[in-house]
Design a protein around this motif. Structure first.
Motif, mmCIF file in Angstrom:
data_model
loop_
_atom_site.group_PDB
_atom_site.id
_atom_site.type_symbol
_atom_site.label_atom_id
_atom_site.label_comp_id
_atom_site.label_asym_id
_atom_site.label_seq_id
_atom_site.Cartn_x
_atom_site.Cartn_y
_atom_site.Cartn_z
ATOM 1 N N GLU A 5 -13.364 6.346 -1.525
ATOM 2 C CA GLU A 5 -13.099 7.444 -0.585
ATOM 3 C C GLU A 5 -13.332 6.992 0.851
ATOM 4 O OE1 GLU A 5 -15.786 10.323 -2.154
ATOM 5 O OE2 GLU A 5 -14.317 11.146 -3.559
ATOM 6 N N GLU A 8 -10.409 4.816 1.920
ATOM 7 C CA GLU A 8 -9.205 5.610 2.168
ATOM 8 C C GLU A 8 -9.237 6.288 3.534
ATOM 9 O OE1 GLU A 8 -9.130 8.085 -1.315
ATOM 10 O OE2 GLU A 8 -7.980 6.612 -2.460
ATOM 11 N N LYS A 15 -2.941 1.738 1.129
ATOM 12 C CA LYS A 15 -2.921 2.139 -0.284
ATOM 13 C C LYS A 15 -4.022 1.403 -1.035
ATOM 14 C CE LYS A 15 0.124 1.984 -4.317
ATOM 15 N NZ LYS A 15 1.382 1.465 -4.848
ATOM 16 N N ILE A 16 -4.658 2.092 -1.974
ATOM 17 C CA ILE A 16 -5.662 1.493 -2.841
ATOM 18 C C ILE A 16 -5.273 1.789 -4.290
ATOM 19 C CG2 ILE A 16 -8.085 1.465 -3.544
ATOM 20 C CD1 ILE A 16 -8.786 2.436 -0.715
#
Length: 94
Positions: A5, A8, A15-16
């Motif tokens: 989190e 992000e 992008k993960i």
């Protein structure tokens, strides 16, 4: 808030992709905004660069099978080279 989190929230990260069962994380980021060394420092600070898993059943089976195959091939080659009775005696010591 967990590390995914937090990552992000960084604008440079596009992008993960996290695969829990595979133990892998792919991070797509803009290298003009965030350099690789800084990203690695972030991951290291959260101990994400260390592997702590134990080999799975499949990994153990593959290792064991490879050892057995190598020993069998060595046995066949040795048997052809020196004869079956001598090769059995040598392989019993291995």
């Amino acid at each position: 808030m967990n590390l995914l989190e937090q990552l992000e929230e960084i604008d440079a990260i596009n992008k993960i992709t996290y695969r829990k069962h595979a133990g892998s994380v792919a991070i797509h980021f803009d290298d003009k905004e965030l350099d690789c060394e800084s990203l690695i420092e972030i991951l290291e600070s959260h101990n994400w660069m260390q592997s702590t898993h134990k080999p799975s059943f499949i990994e153990n089976a593959a290792i064991s099978g490879t050892k057995t195959l190598a020993k069998s091939i060595a046995g066949i080659a040795l048997s052809r080279l020196v004869g079956p009775s001598i090769s059995r005696a040598i392989l019993n010591f291995a």
